[in-house]
Motif scaffolding. Structure first.
Motif, mmCIF file in Angstrom:
data_model
loop_
_atom_site.group_PDB
_atom_site.id
_atom_site.type_symbol
_atom_site.label_atom_id
_atom_site.label_comp_id
_atom_site.label_asym_id
_atom_site.label_seq_id
_atom_site.Cartn_x
_atom_site.Cartn_y
_atom_site.Cartn_z
ATOM 1 N N GLU A 165 0.825 -1.213 0.000
ATOM 2 C CA GLU A 165 0.000 0.000 0.000
ATOM 3 C C GLU A 165 0.858 1.260 0.000
ATOM 4 O O GLU A 165 0.487 2.276 -0.586
ATOM 5 C CB GLU A 165 -0.929 -0.007 1.208
ATOM 6 C CG GLU A 165 -2.032 -1.058 1.123
ATOM 7 C CD GLU A 165 -2.997 -0.963 2.286
ATOM 8 O OE1 GLU A 165 -2.848 -0.033 3.124
ATOM 9 O OE2 GLU A 165 -3.905 -1.798 2.371
ATOM 10 N N VAL A 166 2.017 1.193 0.628
ATOM 11 C CA VAL A 166 2.911 2.355 0.639
ATOM 12 C C VAL A 166 3.397 2.638 -0.777
ATOM 13 O O VAL A 166 3.435 3.790 -1.218
ATOM 14 C CB VAL A 166 4.113 2.126 1.577
ATOM 15 C CG1 VAL A 166 5.056 3.337 1.538
ATOM 16 C CG2 VAL A 166 3.640 1.861 3.001
ATOM 17 N N TYR A 167 3.736 1.586 -1.507
ATOM 18 C CA TYR A 167 4.203 1.792 -2.881
ATOM 19 C C TYR A 167 3.104 2.350 -3.781
ATOM 20 O O TYR A 167 3.382 3.074 -4.738
ATOM 21 C CB TYR A 167 4.772 0.492 -3.445
ATOM 22 C CG TYR A 167 6.251 0.349 -3.156
ATOM 23 C CD1 TYR A 167 7.182 1.231 -3.710
ATOM 24 C CD2 TYR A 167 6.720 -0.657 -2.314
ATOM 25 C CE1 TYR A 167 8.529 1.120 -3.436
ATOM 26 C CE2 TYR A 167 8.075 -0.769 -2.042
ATOM 27 C CZ TYR A 167 8.979 0.116 -2.594
ATOM 28 O OH TYR A 167 10.313 0.011 -2.317
ATOM 29 N N GLU A 168 1.870 2.037 -3.487
ATOM 30 C CA GLU A 168 0.778 2.627 -4.262
ATOM 31 C C GLU A 168 0.724 4.144 -4.035
ATOM 32 O O GLU A 168 0.508 4.924 -4.969
ATOM 33 C CB GLU A 168 -0.557 1.983 -3.872
ATOM 34 C CG GLU A 168 -0.704 0.534 -4.315
ATOM 35 C CD GLU A 168 -0.670 0.358 -5.831
ATOM 36 O OE1 GLU A 168 -0.990 1.325 -6.570
ATOM 37 O OE2 GLU A 168 -0.317 -0.748 -6.285
ATOM 38 N N GLY A 171 10.275 11.635 -1.886
ATOM 39 C CA GLY A 171 10.638 10.228 -1.844
ATOM 40 C C GLY A 171 11.268 9.834 -0.524
ATOM 41 O O GLY A 171 10.921 8.787 0.059
ATOM 42 N N LYS A 172 12.182 10.642 -0.022
ATOM 43 C CA LYS A 172 12.877 10.304 1.218
ATOM 44 C C LYS A 172 11.921 10.228 2.404
ATOM 45 O O LYS A 172 12.111 9.407 3.312
ATOM 46 C CB LYS A 172 13.979 11.325 1.499
ATOM 47 C CG LYS A 172 15.167 11.223 0.552
ATOM 48 C CD LYS A 172 16.377 11.999 1.058
ATOM 49 C CE LYS A 172 16.113 13.475 1.161
ATOM 50 N NZ LYS A 172 17.311 14.188 1.681
ATOM 51 N N LYS A 173 10.902 11.064 2.375
ATOM 52 C CA LYS A 173 9.925 11.015 3.466
ATOM 53 C C LYS A 173 9.182 9.680 3.466
ATOM 54 O O LYS A 173 8.956 9.083 4.531
ATOM 55 C CB LYS A 173 8.942 12.176 3.329
ATOM 56 C CG LYS A 173 8.022 12.345 4.534
ATOM 57 C CD LYS A 173 7.220 13.633 4.449
ATOM 58 C CE LYS A 173 6.351 13.804 5.689
ATOM 59 N NZ LYS A 173 5.563 15.060 5.640
ATOM 60 N N GLU A 229 9.677 7.412 6.740
ATOM 61 C CA GLU A 229 8.512 7.419 7.621
ATOM 62 C C GLU A 229 7.513 6.302 7.356
ATOM 63 O O GLU A 229 6.823 5.867 8.282
ATOM 64 C CB GLU A 229 7.812 8.772 7.536
ATOM 65 C CG GLU A 229 8.681 9.929 8.021
ATOM 66 C CD GLU A 229 7.962 11.269 7.954
ATOM 67 O OE1 GLU A 229 6.741 11.272 7.662
ATOM 68 O OE2 GLU A 229 8.624 12.305 8.174
ATOM 69 N N GLU A 230 7.420 5.845 6.096
ATOM 70 C CA GLU A 230 6.398 4.834 5.798
ATOM 71 C C GLU A 230 6.990 3.466 5.441
ATOM 72 O O GLU A 230 6.480 2.440 5.878
ATOM 73 C CB GLU A 230 5.484 5.328 4.681
ATOM 74 C CG GLU A 230 4.680 6.576 5.083
ATOM 75 C CD GLU A 230 3.452 6.785 4.225
ATOM 76 O OE1 GLU A 230 2.717 5.797 3.980
ATOM 77 O OE2 GLU A 230 3.234 7.922 3.778
ATOM 78 N N ASN A 266 19.914 12.380 10.541
ATOM 79 C CA ASN A 266 18.653 12.371 11.287
ATOM 80 C C ASN A 266 17.481 11.854 10.443
ATOM 81 O O ASN A 266 16.361 11.763 10.937
ATOM 82 C CB ASN A 266 18.335 13.770 11.814
ATOM 83 C CG ASN A 266 18.131 14.794 10.709
ATOM 84 O OD1 ASN A 266 18.499 14.561 9.564
ATOM 85 N ND2 ASN A 266 17.553 15.932 11.050
ATOM 86 N N GLU A 267 17.739 11.519 9.191
ATOM 87 C CA GLU A 267 16.678 10.990 8.327
ATOM 88 C C GLU A 267 16.694 9.468 8.375
ATOM 89 O O GLU A 267 17.062 8.780 7.430
ATOM 90 C CB GLU A 267 16.855 11.507 6.900
ATOM 91 C CG GLU A 267 16.594 13.001 6.763
ATOM 92 C CD GLU A 267 16.775 13.507 5.346
ATOM 93 O OE1 GLU A 267 15.846 14.154 4.819
ATOM 94 O OE2 GLU A 267 17.849 13.267 4.746
ATOM 95 N N VAL A 268 16.308 8.943 9.513
ATOM 96 C CA VAL A 268 16.272 7.496 9.745
ATOM 97 C C VAL A 268 14.984 7.162 10.479
ATOM 98 O O VAL A 268 14.349 8.047 11.068
ATOM 99 C CB VAL A 268 17.484 7.024 10.583
ATOM 100 C CG1 VAL A 268 18.785 7.244 9.840
ATOM 101 C CG2 VAL A 268 17.518 7.731 11.936
#
Length: 454
Positions: free
Chosen positions: A54-57, A364-366, A370-371, A384-386
Motif C-alpha cells: 500500500e505504501v508503494y501505491e 521520496g525520502k519522506k 517514515e512509511e 537524522n533521516e532514519v
C-alpha cells in the motif's frame, strides 16, 4: 590486513544484490537511453514485500503527480517472489525494476540485470562494497540496510565503570575495542552482578530449535565471512560451497562468553526463545544481548520496560580477530534492486530516474524513512533521516564511521535450514556438555559440504 579483507569481502557480498541500468550517464542520474524519458508513460515494479504494497501505491501516486510517469506496482504473494518473477519475465508485463536477495539471486538473474555503474543512485551509495558487482560492473544496489551486534544497556555499563573496586582499567564503552578488553569487562561485571542489579551480563543464549538463528546464522556469519575474504571467494561462483571453519576458535571465544555469563544456566538454554531473552534485556535483568536493529521494538514495547531509548547502543561482536579494533557491527541486506536489461533503453532510464527520485527527493525520502521504515545506505539522507528508533540510529552511526570497516552479511549463501538446525543442535549439546568443540567444528564443516554436494 583485516581492513583489506573486509573491503574485499564487502565487494564480494555486495555482488549479491544489485542495481541495474543502462551504460551511459545522464545529467539527472539515470542511464542514457538515447530516448527522452518523457516518451515513457509507465514503468513496472515487482515488489517483494506484501506488507508495504500500500505504501508503494501512494508512492506511485506521488511520483505520477510530480513527473507524469506512472509506477505500476505488482506485489508477489508471500513466498512466491521467485516464481512470480519467472512468470512475469516471459510476458509483455515484465518488470522494469525487480529485486534479488544476494549473490545466489544474481547468479540466477544475471542475464536480466543491467549495469548500474553510471547511475546517480550508485554514485550516492555510501559503502560501494555493499553492491553486487561482477567484472567491474554493478548489477544490484542495496536499497535498505540492517545491522546486528551486541545490544548494550549503557546505563548498566556506566554503573560498572563507576564501581570503585572493579578489576579492569576500562573507564568507558569507547575503550572496549577488542575481545580481550570485552571479555575482561564481561567477566568482572558477572562477578559484580549483584551490585549492578542484574542476573547475568548477557540475556539467555536461546538455543531452542527454531529460535537459535542468532548463533547458527548471524554469529556464524562472522567467521565464515572472514574465511571467504581470506580465500578471496567469489560468492557468485562455486567457492562458497566448502568451508574449513578456520575461525572456529574465535566463534568459540564469544559463544563461551555468552553461555558462561548469562541470565540462564547453560544447561537450560534449550528451553529459552528469543522473545524471552529480549524481555530479559528490556526488564533490566541483563546488560547485553546479541540481536539486530529490528529488536528495538522488542525492547521498548515490552510491558514494564526499564531501558531508556538513549541508553540502547551497539557494540561489535568481538571474537579475538587480528585487527578487530577497526571493525564494526554486521551491516548488510538481503534486498537488492535491479533494472531489467531486457527492457527498452527508455524504460531502463525511466526506472533509474524513479529510483533516484525515491532516494533523493524530499518527497521520496519522506516515504522511505517514515512509511517504508528503511535505513537508507545512500548519502542523500542526513543522519537524522532514519526511522525513529535508537538501534536504527546506531546502525547509521556505525555506517558513517570513517575509520571502521563493518562486516557484511554473507549468510545469504549459507546452506539450507537443515544445515542450520544441525549446527544449532550441536551448539546446544556443546552448551550442555555432551558434545566437544571439535565435534561441533566437524559437524559445521562436514554438513556444509554435504549440503552442497562438494
Amino acid at each position: 590486513m583485516f581492513r583489506k579483507i573486509i573491503s574485499v569481502a564487502l565487494s564480494a557480498i555486495i555482488c549479491t544484490c544489485i542495481f541495474s541500468a543502462c551504460s551511459q550517464n545522464t545529467d539527472n542520474g539515470g542511464t542514457q537511453a538515447g530516448n527522452n524519458t518523457q516518451t515513457v508513460k509507465e514503468i513496472r515494479y515487482l515488489n517483494f514485500k506484501p506488507e508495504i504494497a500500500e505504501v508503494y501505491e501512494r508512492i506511485s501516486d506521488a511520483y505520477e503527480k510530480e513527473t507524469g510517469i506512472r509506477l505500476i506496482v505488482e506485489t508477489a504473494a508471500s513466498g512466491t517472489y521467485e516464481s512470480t518473477l519467472t512468470a512475469r519475465m516471459a510476458t509483455d508485463e515484465a518488470p522494469d525494476i525487480f529485486q534479488i536477495n544476494g549473490p545466489i539471486g544474481y547468479a540466477s538473474w544475471s542475464d536480466y540485470c543491467a549495469d548500474l555503474s553510471d547511475t546517480e543512485l550508485y554514485k550516492h551509495l555510501k559503502d560501494k562494497s555493499l553492491a553486487i558487482t561482477s567484472g567491474g560492473k554493478v548489477y544490484g544496489i542495496p536499497y535498505v540496510v540492517e545491522g546486528y551486534g551486541i545490544i548494550c544497556n549503557k546505563k548498566i555499563l556506566d554503573a560498572y565503570f563507576a564501581l570503585p573496586d572493579k578489576k579492569t582499567d576500562v573507564r568507558s564503552v569507547d575503550e572496549i575495542t577488542n575481545f580481550s578488553a570485552f571479555k575482561a569487562v564481561v567477566e568482572d561485571m558477572q562477578a559484580n552482578r549483584e551490585k549492578l542489579g542484574i542476573s547475568g551480563v548477557f540475556a539467555s543464549t536461546s538455543l531452542k530449535t527454531g529460535e537459535d538463528w542468532r548463533w547458527h546464522t548471524h554469529l556464524m556469519n562472522i567467521p565464515v565471512t572472514l574465511e571467504f575474504l581470506d580465500k578471496n571467494i567469489d560468492l557468485t561462483g562455486e567457492g562458497y560451497k566448502e568451508i574449513d571453519f578456520r575461525y572456529a576458535q574465535n566463534f568459540k571465544n564469544i559463544f563461551d562468553l555468552y553461555i558462561n555469563n548469562s541470565v540462564t544456566d547453560k544447561k537450560q538454554l534449550g528451553t529459552v526463545d528469543v522473545t524471552a531473552s529480549m524481555a530479559e534485556f528490556a526488564l533490566g535483568k541483563c546488560a547485553m544481548v546479541q540481536n539486530g536493529n529490528w529488536g528495538a521494538s522488542q525492547i521498548l514495547g515490552v510491558t514494564g520496560n526499564k531501558v531508556a531509548a538513549e541508553d540502547i547502543i551497539f557494540l561489535p561482536i568481538y571474537m579475538g580477530i587480528d585487527g578487530e579494533e577497526k571493525t564494526g557491527i554486521c551491516i548488510g541486506t538481503e534486498n537488492f534492486i535491479c533494472i531489467n536489461s531486457k527492457a527498452s533503453s527508455a524504460n531502463q532510464k525511466a526506472a533509474a530516474d524513479f529510483l533516484y527520485w525515491l532516494f533523493s527527493s524530499e518527497t521520496g525520502k519522506k516515504y522511505v524513512t517514515e512509511e517504508l521504515g528503511f535505513i537508507s545506505p545512500f548519502d542523500t539522507f542526513a543522519e537524522n533521516e532514519v526511522p525513529d528508533d535508537p538501534l536504527a540510529r546506531e546502525v547509521v552511526r556505525w555506517l558513517n564511521k570513517d575509520d571502521i570497516e563493518n562486516i557484511p552479511w554473507n549468510f545469504t549463501v549459507f546452506p539450507s535450514t537443515g544445515y542450520k538446525d544441525s549446527l544449532g543442535t550441536a551448539l546446544l549439546k556443546y552448551a550442555q556438555g555432551t558434545l566437544s568443540w571439535d565435534e561441533v567444528k566437524k559437524i559445521a564443516v562436514d554438513e556444509w559440504k554435504n549440503e552442497f554436494g562438494a
